[in-house]
Design a protein around this motif. Structure first.
Motif, PDB file in Angstrom:
ATOM      1  N   SER A   1      35.840  -5.039 -10.467  1.00 52.94           N
ATOM      2  CA  SER A   1      36.466  -3.765 -10.101  1.00 52.94           C
ATOM      3  C   SER A   1      35.386  -2.788  -9.654  1.00 52.94           C
ATOM      4  CB  SER A   1      37.253  -3.166 -11.277  1.00 52.94           C
ATOM      5  OG  SER A   1      36.383  -2.856 -12.349  1.00 52.94           O
ATOM      6  N   SER A   2      35.798  -1.780  -8.923  1.00 53.92           N
ATOM      7  CA  SER A   2      34.871  -0.761  -8.451  1.00 53.92           C
ATOM      8  C   SER A   2      35.650   0.516  -8.139  1.00 53.92           C
ATOM      9  CB  SER A   2      34.107  -1.242  -7.208  1.00 53.92           C
ATOM     10  OG  SER A   2      35.019  -1.570  -6.176  1.00 53.92           O
ATOM     11  N   THR A   3      34.933   1.617  -8.023  1.00 57.31           N
ATOM     12  CA  THR A   3      35.561   2.907  -7.730  1.00 57.31           C
ATOM     13  C   THR A   3      34.738   3.665  -6.702  1.00 57.31           C
ATOM     14  OG1 THR A   3      34.390   4.034  -9.521  1.00 57.31           O
ATOM     15  CG2 THR A   3      36.554   3.094 -10.044  1.00 57.31           C
ATOM     16  N   GLN A   4      35.396   4.599  -6.018  1.00 57.41           N
ATOM     17  CA  GLN A   4      34.733   5.500  -5.080  1.00 57.41           C
ATOM     18  C   GLN A   4      35.397   6.866  -5.192  1.00 57.41           C
ATOM     19  OE1 GLN A   4      32.191   5.510  -3.150  1.00 57.41           O
ATOM     20  NE2 GLN A   4      31.681   3.461  -2.434  1.00 57.41           N
ATOM     21  N   THR A   5      34.590   7.909  -5.157  1.00 57.48           N
ATOM     22  CA  THR A   5      35.093   9.281  -5.134  1.00 57.48           C
ATOM     23  C   THR A   5      34.334  10.069  -4.079  1.00 57.48           C
ATOM     24  OG1 THR A   5      35.585   9.219  -7.518  1.00 57.48           O
ATOM     25  CG2 THR A   5      35.479  11.391  -6.484  1.00 57.48           C
ATOM     26  N   VAL A   6      35.063  10.767  -3.211  1.00 57.68           N
ATOM     27  CA  VAL A   6      34.423  11.499  -2.120  1.00 57.68           C
ATOM     28  C   VAL A   6      35.092  12.858  -1.931  1.00 57.68           C
ATOM     29  CG1 VAL A   6      33.712   9.419  -0.877  1.00 57.68           C
ATOM     30  CG2 VAL A   6      35.933  10.453  -0.383  1.00 57.68           C
ATOM     31  N   LEU A   7      34.345  13.787  -1.355  1.00 52.71           N
ATOM     32  CA  LEU A   7      34.878  15.070  -0.907  1.00 52.71           C
ATOM     33  C   LEU A   7      34.941  15.048   0.612  1.00 52.71           C
ATOM     34  CD1 LEU A   7      32.935  17.594  -3.191  1.00 52.71           C
ATOM     35  CD2 LEU A   7      35.355  16.977  -3.355  1.00 52.71           C
ATOM     36  N   LEU A   8      36.094  15.425   1.158  1.00 54.17           N
ATOM     37  CA  LEU A   8      36.284  15.366   2.604  1.00 54.17           C
ATOM     38  C   LEU A   8      36.938  16.637   3.126  1.00 54.17           C
ATOM     39  CD1 LEU A   8      37.750  11.765   3.183  1.00 54.17           C
ATOM     40  CD2 LEU A   8      35.415  12.540   3.620  1.00 54.17           C
ATOM     41  N   SER A   9      36.454  17.106   4.259  1.00 51.68           N
ATOM     42  CA  SER A   9      37.156  18.169   4.982  1.00 51.68           C
ATOM     43  C   SER A   9      38.218  17.512   5.848  1.00 51.68           C
ATOM     44  CB  SER A   9      36.181  18.975   5.852  1.00 51.68           C
ATOM     45  OG  SER A   9      35.266  19.688   5.052  1.00 51.68           O
TER      46      SER A   9
END
Length: 235
Positions: A190-198
């Motif tokens: 398993s893996s995760t990703q978190t990002v901030l995007l305009s």
């Protein structure tokens, strides 16, 4: 300073009444015999001459100054409330957030001959109605800065089978983040990703599985996609 000016002004008037007599005693007598209104503007001349150490000779002016300060504070308070209302109008009334996951599957999702959006069809939150479970796509109801997160889980059927997946987060047609696994050593991962995007209003964000890859052994709640508005863009 004002008390001194008031005193000097009155003394000058008294001095005019005793032009020929310039002694202190004459001046004192003229002050005692003075009749009529004392020309001290808003100051208390009786206080100035007789009780200067024991009273505030500028009580009237100080009261007026206090009233002016109070009025100014009330005006500033009203401005602060108006500013708070404006901020609430811009960001306070906007609630955009969603969380969705893939429903439990007995078969693998994929492989496909082309990249395919992942259908996160179990919705637990959808404030603002920006997420479409049919398409697996979030459409921004307004422009702003958003936070997105995804979790990926896959499990192979038996020993020696290949763990082979690649998932990527898309903004419109742009790849902004990805996670992958390609080995025969792990039976699950398993893996995760978190990002901030305009994201502009009407812009779309979704997660896709690359062609030729697959996600297997999904248990409900392990493959998820979520997002929320951090703050909107100012008009």
């Amino acid at each position: 300073m004002r008390a001194t000016a008031c005193t000097l002004f009155l003394l000058s008037l008294l001095w005019d009444s005793v032009r020929a007599e310039n002694s202190i005693s004459s001046l004192q007598m003229a002050a005692v015999s003075w009749e009529g209104e004392l020309p001290c503007r808003k100051w208390d001349c009786e206080c100035t001459f007789k009780n200067q150490r024991g009273c505030c000779c500028a009580a009237t002016e100080l009261q007026e100054a206090e009233d002016q300060i109070f009025q100014r504070v009330m005006e500033l308070s009203a401005c602060i409330f108006q500013l708070g209302d404006s901020i609430h109008e811009v960001i306070g009334g906007v609630r955009v957030a969603f969380t969705a996951s893939m429903s439990q599957r007995k078969t693998c999702f994929g492989p496909f001959t082309r990249n395919s959006p992942i259908p996160y069809d179990v919705i637990t939150l959808n404030h603002g109605s920006g997420y479409n479970p049919t398409l697996g796509t979030f459409t921004a109801p307004r422009s702003g800065l958003y936070s997105f997160a995804l979790s990926v889980y896959s499990k192979v059927g038996g020993e020696g089978e290949k763990m082979y997946y690649k998932v990527q987060l898309m903004r419109n047609l742009e790849v902004v983040a990805s996670t992958w696994e390609d080995n025969r050593e792990d039976s699950e991962d398993s893996s995760t990703q978190t990002v901030l995007l305009s994201v502009e209003q009407g812009g779309q964000v979704y997660v896709e599985l690359l062609s030729g890859r697959q996600l297997c052994g999904n248990v409900e709640g392990l493959n998820t996609f979520s997002g929320s508005l951090v703050y909107p863009s100012l008009p």
